[in-house]
Design a protein around this motif. Sequence first.
Motif, PDB file in Angstrom:
ATOM      1  N   MET A 144       0.823  -1.217   0.000  1.00  0.00           N
ATOM      2  CA  MET A 144       0.000   0.000   0.000  1.00  0.00           C
ATOM      3  C   MET A 144       0.855   1.264   0.000  1.00  0.00           C
ATOM      4  N   ALA A 145       2.087   1.166   0.508  1.00  0.00           N
ATOM      5  CA  ALA A 145       2.949   2.351   0.599  1.00  0.00           C
ATOM      6  C   ALA A 145       3.882   2.487  -0.597  1.00  0.00           C
ATOM      7  N   GLU A 146       3.666   1.734  -1.640  1.00  0.00           N
ATOM      8  CA  GLU A 146       4.552   1.758  -2.811  1.00  0.00           C
ATOM      9  C   GLU A 146       4.817   3.197  -3.269  1.00  0.00           C
ATOM     10  N   GLY A 147       6.104   3.535  -3.353  1.00  0.00           N
ATOM     11  CA  GLY A 147       6.501   4.884  -3.756  1.00  0.00           C
ATOM     12  C   GLY A 147       6.492   5.888  -2.621  1.00  0.00           C
ATOM     13  N   GLY A 148       6.053   5.445  -1.430  1.00  0.00           N
ATOM     14  CA  GLY A 148       5.946   6.356  -0.293  1.00  0.00           C
ATOM     15  C   GLY A 148       6.739   5.876   0.898  1.00  0.00           C
ATOM     16  N   THR A 149       6.125   5.969   2.066  1.00  0.00           N
ATOM     17  CA  THR A 149       6.830   5.692   3.322  1.00  0.00           C
ATOM     18  C   THR A 149       6.011   4.760   4.212  1.00  0.00           C
ATOM     19  N   VAL A 150       6.703   3.792   4.821  1.00  0.00           N
ATOM     20  CA  VAL A 150       6.096   2.946   5.851  1.00  0.00           C
ATOM     21  C   VAL A 150       6.651   3.391   7.192  1.00  0.00           C
ATOM     22  N   PHE A 151       5.752   3.706   8.124  1.00  0.00           N
ATOM     23  CA  PHE A 151       6.159   4.073   9.479  1.00  0.00           C
ATOM     24  C   PHE A 151       5.863   2.911  10.406  1.00  0.00           C
ATOM     25  N   LEU A 152       6.915   2.282  10.921  1.00  0.00           N
ATOM     26  CA  LEU A 152       6.782   1.146  11.820  1.00  0.00           C
ATOM     27  C   LEU A 152       6.909   1.653  13.256  1.00  0.00           C
ATOM     28  N   ASP A 153       5.768   1.924  13.882  1.00  0.00           N
ATOM     29  CA  ASP A 153       5.766   2.430  15.246  1.00  0.00           C
ATOM     30  C   ASP A 153       5.952   1.270  16.227  1.00  0.00           C
ATOM     31  N   GLU A 154       6.631   1.550  17.334  1.00  0.00           N
ATOM     32  CA  GLU A 154       6.935   0.540  18.358  1.00  0.00           C
ATOM     33  C   GLU A 154       7.596  -0.692  17.736  1.00  0.00           C
ATOM     34  N   ILE A 155       8.647  -0.446  16.968  1.00  0.00           N
ATOM     35  CA  ILE A 155       9.358  -1.528  16.294  1.00  0.00           C
ATOM     36  C   ILE A 155       9.987  -2.490  17.304  1.00  0.00           C
ATOM     37  N   GLY A 156      10.216  -2.036  18.514  1.00  0.00           N
ATOM     38  CA  GLY A 156      10.788  -2.890  19.547  1.00  0.00           C
ATOM     39  C   GLY A 156       9.882  -4.030  19.957  1.00  0.00           C
ATOM     40  N   GLU A 157       8.589  -3.942  19.596  1.00  0.00           N
ATOM     41  CA  GLU A 157       7.632  -5.008  19.930  1.00  0.00           C
ATOM     42  C   GLU A 157       7.539  -6.055  18.822  1.00  0.00           C
ATOM     43  N   LEU A 158       8.299  -5.916  17.753  1.00  0.00           N
ATOM     44  CA  LEU A 158       8.227  -6.849  16.625  1.00  0.00           C
ATOM     45  C   LEU A 158       8.689  -8.239  17.064  1.00  0.00           C
ATOM     46  N   PRO A 159       7.866  -9.276  16.857  1.00  0.00           N
ATOM     47  CA  PRO A 159       8.249 -10.635  17.278  1.00  0.00           C
ATOM     48  C   PRO A 159       9.527 -11.104  16.583  1.00  0.00           C
ATOM     49  N   MET A 160      10.282 -11.943  17.270  1.00  0.00           N
ATOM     50  CA  MET A 160      11.563 -12.415  16.743  1.00  0.00           C
ATOM     51  C   MET A 160      11.402 -13.159  15.422  1.00  0.00           C
ATOM     52  N   ASP A 161      10.297 -13.907  15.249  1.00  0.00           N
ATOM     53  CA  ASP A 161      10.166 -14.696  14.020  1.00  0.00           C
ATOM     54  C   ASP A 161       9.753 -13.845  12.825  1.00  0.00           C
ATOM     55  N   VAL A 162       9.295 -12.615  13.061  1.00  0.00           N
ATOM     56  CA  VAL A 162       8.949 -11.706  11.959  1.00  0.00           C
ATOM     57  C   VAL A 162      10.156 -10.843  11.578  1.00  0.00           C
ATOM     58  N   GLN A 163      11.092 -10.687  12.490  1.00  0.00           N
ATOM     59  CA  GLN A 163      12.245  -9.812  12.251  1.00  0.00           C
ATOM     60  C   GLN A 163      13.069 -10.207  11.017  1.00  0.00           C
TER      61      GLN A 163
ATOM     62  N   LYS B 100      12.053 -11.512   8.279  1.00  0.00           N
ATOM     63  CA  LYS B 100      11.286 -11.180   7.071  1.00  0.00           C
ATOM     64  C   LYS B 100      11.337  -9.679   6.802  1.00  0.00           C
ATOM     65  N   LEU B 101      11.339  -8.882   7.860  1.00  0.00           N
ATOM     66  CA  LEU B 101      11.506  -7.438   7.678  1.00  0.00           C
ATOM     67  C   LEU B 101      12.920  -7.131   7.201  1.00  0.00           C
ATOM     68  N   LEU B 102      13.881  -7.836   7.763  1.00  0.00           N
ATOM     69  CA  LEU B 102      15.276  -7.645   7.344  1.00  0.00           C
ATOM     70  C   LEU B 102      15.430  -7.940   5.861  1.00  0.00           C
ATOM     71  N   ARG B 103      14.757  -8.981   5.370  1.00  0.00           N
ATOM     72  CA  ARG B 103      14.844  -9.339   3.949  1.00  0.00           C
ATOM     73  C   ARG B 103      14.309  -8.210   3.066  1.00  0.00           C
ATOM     74  N   VAL B 104      13.208  -7.611   3.469  1.00  0.00           N
ATOM     75  CA  VAL B 104      12.650  -6.498   2.681  1.00  0.00           C
ATOM     76  C   VAL B 104      13.630  -5.333   2.630  1.00  0.00           C
ATOM     77  N   LEU B 105      14.241  -5.010   3.772  1.00  0.00           N
ATOM     78  CA  LEU B 105      15.174  -3.886   3.815  1.00  0.00           C
ATOM     79  C   LEU B 105      16.425  -4.158   2.983  1.00  0.00           C
ATOM     80  N   GLU B 106      16.847  -5.416   2.941  1.00  0.00           N
ATOM     81  CA  GLU B 106      18.078  -5.756   2.220  1.00  0.00           C
ATOM     82  C   GLU B 106      17.858  -5.946   0.725  1.00  0.00           C
TER      83      GLU B 106
END
Length: 297
Positions: free
Chosen positions: A68-87, A89-95
């Motif tokens: 939904m944010a294609e071309g824009g910005t994703v704001f991940l609030d309270e990123i410290g609460e992200l579960p370990m098993d999802v981390q 997958k987020l790392l893969r997107v960033l890389e």
Amino acid sequence: TVLLEGETGTGKDVLARALWTESARAHGPFVVVDCGAVSYSLLESELFGHERGAFTGAVASRQGAFEMAEGGTVFLDEIGELPMDVQPKLLRVLETKEFRRVGGNKTLKSDVRVIAATKRNLLREVQAGKFREDLYFRLAVVPITVPSLRARRDDIPMLVTHILKASGGGLQVSDETLQGLTAHDWPGNIRELRNVLDRAIYMARATGETTLSIVSLPMSGTGAGDVFHFEPGKSYRETRAKYDTEFEKRYVRWLLARHAGNVSAAAREAKMDRKHLHDMAKKHGLREKDADDGEGS
């Protein structure tokens, strides 16, 4: 990628929106995901979307925040609460700038800018094994620590003026009220300041007043409601010394706030020796150790 760290109520979400509106991606969407508010089982779908039938209740395909944010910005609030098993997958997107929907086989490209925020100290979380180190460094390309309101008291008059103006104007603040607001510790930071002012604005308008009066300002310090907590086994002298120290710290903070940090002027009002006041302020960490203690300090 920007990582905003700071206490609750310091305005991290406001800063994230400011980064978006002033960026080259301002024409694109701004999609918010509160990692602490979405249930554990749905967070991956919230971020990356899912295909129909991917899990119980997935009756239709759904786009996630990164689509939904294609071309824009994703704001991940309270990123410290992200579960370990999802981390990972987020790392893969960033890389790789690629991801898959939950239950999907198709790899999708991602062109978004990520801003993350947390009230936790993520580096400490990494050291405790609660957050992936590689993800931390991917998020903290530009790390920003948002200061607490008590660390930026000089901003309080400006913030009060802004909040009053946003409320429709027509109200003034007395010097005494402003001094009280400046001297308060604000454990809830700007959010607490705004709530206190909203309440005072409502009361002023309800009574027809034109000058704002803060009718209830919670004291900050040793405990909620300023209750004394006496400890068994402690002598009278020890117990009194504990609360004498707290009184001294609050009084010196209030006194200096009244005079914008001018030790000489504050000492004159309190009818005490300037050097003694300077030493008291240093003892409680209320002034920089190397600050000028002269007339203009």
